[in-house]
Motif scaffolding. Structure first.
Motif, PDB file in Angstrom:
ATOM      1  N   SER A 162      22.547  30.086 -26.585  1.00 53.87           N
ATOM      2  CA  SER A 162      21.600  29.662 -25.827  1.00 53.87           C
ATOM      3  C   SER A 162      21.760  28.243 -25.568  1.00 53.87           C
ATOM      4  O   SER A 162      22.430  27.242 -26.396  1.00 53.87           O
ATOM      5  CB  SER A 162      20.168  30.103 -26.577  1.00 53.87           C
ATOM      6  OG  SER A 162      20.087  29.426 -27.764  1.00 53.87           O
TER       7      SER A 162
ATOM      8  N   ASN B  80      19.656  24.692 -24.395  1.00 54.87           N
ATOM      9  CA  ASN B  80      18.171  23.802 -24.040  1.00 54.87           C
ATOM     10  C   ASN B  80      18.757  22.464 -23.600  1.00 54.87           C
ATOM     11  O   ASN B  80      18.928  21.687 -24.749  1.00 54.87           O
ATOM     12  CB  ASN B  80      16.979  23.982 -25.124  1.00 54.87           C
ATOM     13  CG  ASN B  80      15.736  23.506 -24.651  1.00 54.87           C
ATOM     14  OD1 ASN B  80      15.588  23.280 -23.240  1.00 54.87           O
ATOM     15  ND2 ASN B  80      14.958  23.241 -25.390  1.00 54.87           N
TER      16      ASN B  80
ATOM     17  N   GLN C 171      13.418  20.347 -18.148  1.00 58.34           N
ATOM     18  CA  GLN C 171      14.491  21.134 -18.922  1.00 58.34           C
ATOM     19  C   GLN C 171      14.888  22.275 -18.370  1.00 58.34           C
ATOM     20  O   GLN C 171      14.416  22.731 -17.625  1.00 58.34           O
ATOM     21  CB  GLN C 171      13.701  21.655 -20.382  1.00 58.34           C
ATOM     22  CG  GLN C 171      12.986  20.791 -21.190  1.00 58.34           C
ATOM     23  CD  GLN C 171      12.523  21.325 -22.385  1.00 58.34           C
ATOM     24  OE1 GLN C 171      12.910  22.329 -22.799  1.00 58.34           O
ATOM     25  NE2 GLN C 171      11.371  20.736 -22.961  1.00 58.34           N
TER      26      GLN C 171
ATOM     27  N   GLN D  40      16.621  25.549 -19.686  1.00 54.28           N
ATOM     28  CA  GLN D  40      17.133  26.675 -20.737  1.00 54.28           C
ATOM     29  C   GLN D  40      17.966  27.770 -20.255  1.00 54.28           C
ATOM     30  O   GLN D  40      17.672  28.156 -19.088  1.00 54.28           O
ATOM     31  CB  GLN D  40      15.499  27.220 -21.139  1.00 54.28           C
ATOM     32  CG  GLN D  40      14.405  26.209 -21.706  1.00 54.28           C
ATOM     33  CD  GLN D  40      13.279  26.570 -22.013  1.00 54.28           C
ATOM     34  OE1 GLN D  40      12.765  27.749 -21.669  1.00 54.28           O
ATOM     35  NE2 GLN D  40      12.314  25.717 -22.693  1.00 54.28           N
TER      36      GLN D  40
ATOM     37  N   SER E 104      20.178  31.238 -21.797  1.00 53.07           N
ATOM     38  CA  SER E 104      20.634  32.032 -22.908  1.00 53.07           C
ATOM     39  C   SER E 104      21.168  33.283 -22.267  1.00 53.07           C
ATOM     40  O   SER E 104      20.907  33.867 -21.150  1.00 53.07           O
ATOM     41  CB  SER E 104      19.461  32.443 -23.728  1.00 53.07           C
ATOM     42  OG  SER E 104      18.491  33.227 -22.933  1.00 53.07           O
TER      43      SER E 104
ATOM     44  N   GLU F  43       7.075  26.966 -14.873  1.00 53.95           N
ATOM     45  CA  GLU F  43       8.256  27.253 -15.313  1.00 53.95           C
ATOM     46  C   GLU F  43       8.649  28.322 -14.255  1.00 53.95           C
ATOM     47  O   GLU F  43       7.972  29.063 -13.756  1.00 53.95           O
ATOM     48  CB  GLU F  43       8.288  28.013 -16.612  1.00 53.95           C
ATOM     49  CG  GLU F  43       9.378  28.817 -17.084  1.00 53.95           C
ATOM     50  CD  GLU F  43       9.356  29.358 -18.333  1.00 53.95           C
ATOM     51  OE1 GLU F  43       9.771  30.755 -18.473  1.00 53.95           O
ATOM     52  OE2 GLU F  43       9.046  28.811 -19.501  1.00 53.95           O
TER      53      GLU F  43
ATOM     54  N   SER G  78      11.719  31.039 -13.633  1.00 52.12           N
ATOM     55  CA  SER G  78      12.916  31.808 -14.527  1.00 52.12           C
ATOM     56  C   SER G  78      13.633  32.731 -13.672  1.00 52.12           C
ATOM     57  O   SER G  78      12.996  33.640 -12.811  1.00 52.12           O
ATOM     58  CB  SER G  78      12.659  32.192 -15.882  1.00 52.12           C
ATOM     59  OG  SER G  78      11.577  33.146 -15.693  1.00 52.12           O
TER      60      SER G  78
END
Length: 159
Positions: free
Chosen positions: A9, A11, A23, A25, A27, A81, A83
């Motif tokens: 992962s 970040n 940010q 992120q 993973s 967010e 994703s």
């Protein structure tokens, strides 16, 4: 069965100031699984299963998200967010023939949280916002269809 894999992962703060941050992120996990032996009273079933991947063990899972947070003062903050979640190919049953192996799919999700100083948070979310048609489970001709685009919201309290 033998299982081996790797996961990782990251970040990364792309931007940060006194009031806001942005940010990235990420993973991912990669999994190899193989049934080494199988006991059954039906010899053909046992022979067909040896060498297959374990049911319910996707070869790849991954998530990539962009997260933005901004503080407005007086204890109010906004978090957003976006994703993408990837679920790799996965055998759903013993005997991983094509009719029992679900294809990989990727879903896009979004979330918006508005937090208040009193411990309340109002939120909105969207799951599978691209309305991807996917099949998380297959069993021969039977198919479990994944959830369509779903939208919702609510209030949450911390006390």
């Amino acid at each position: 069965a033998d299982l081996s894999g790797i996961e990782g992962s990251l970040n990364a703060i792309l931007f940060e100031s006194e009031r806001q941050s942005f940010q990235l992120q990420a993973s991912a996990s990669f999994l190899e699984s193989e049934i080494k032996s199988f006991r059954s009273n039906r010899v053909a079933e046992a022979l067909a299963t040896v060498g297959d991947p374990l049911p319910g063990a996707p070869d790849v899972t991954a998530r990539l998200a962009l997260v933005h947070q901004i503080g407005f003062g007086n204890g109010m903050d906004l978090r957003s967010e976006l994703s993408a979640n990837h679920h790799g190919e996965e055998s759903n049953r013993l005997n991983a023939v094509p009719g029992n192996t679900a294809e990989a799919y990727t879903l896009v999700n979004a979330r918006l949280d508005l937090g208040f100083a009193a411990g309340w948070t109002a939120y909105l979310y969207g799951r599978n916002i691209a309305d991807e048609v996917y099949f998380p489970e297959l069993n021969g001709p039977v198919r479990l269809v994944g959830a369509p685009a779903t939208w919702g919201g609510g209030l949450r309290s911390a006390f």
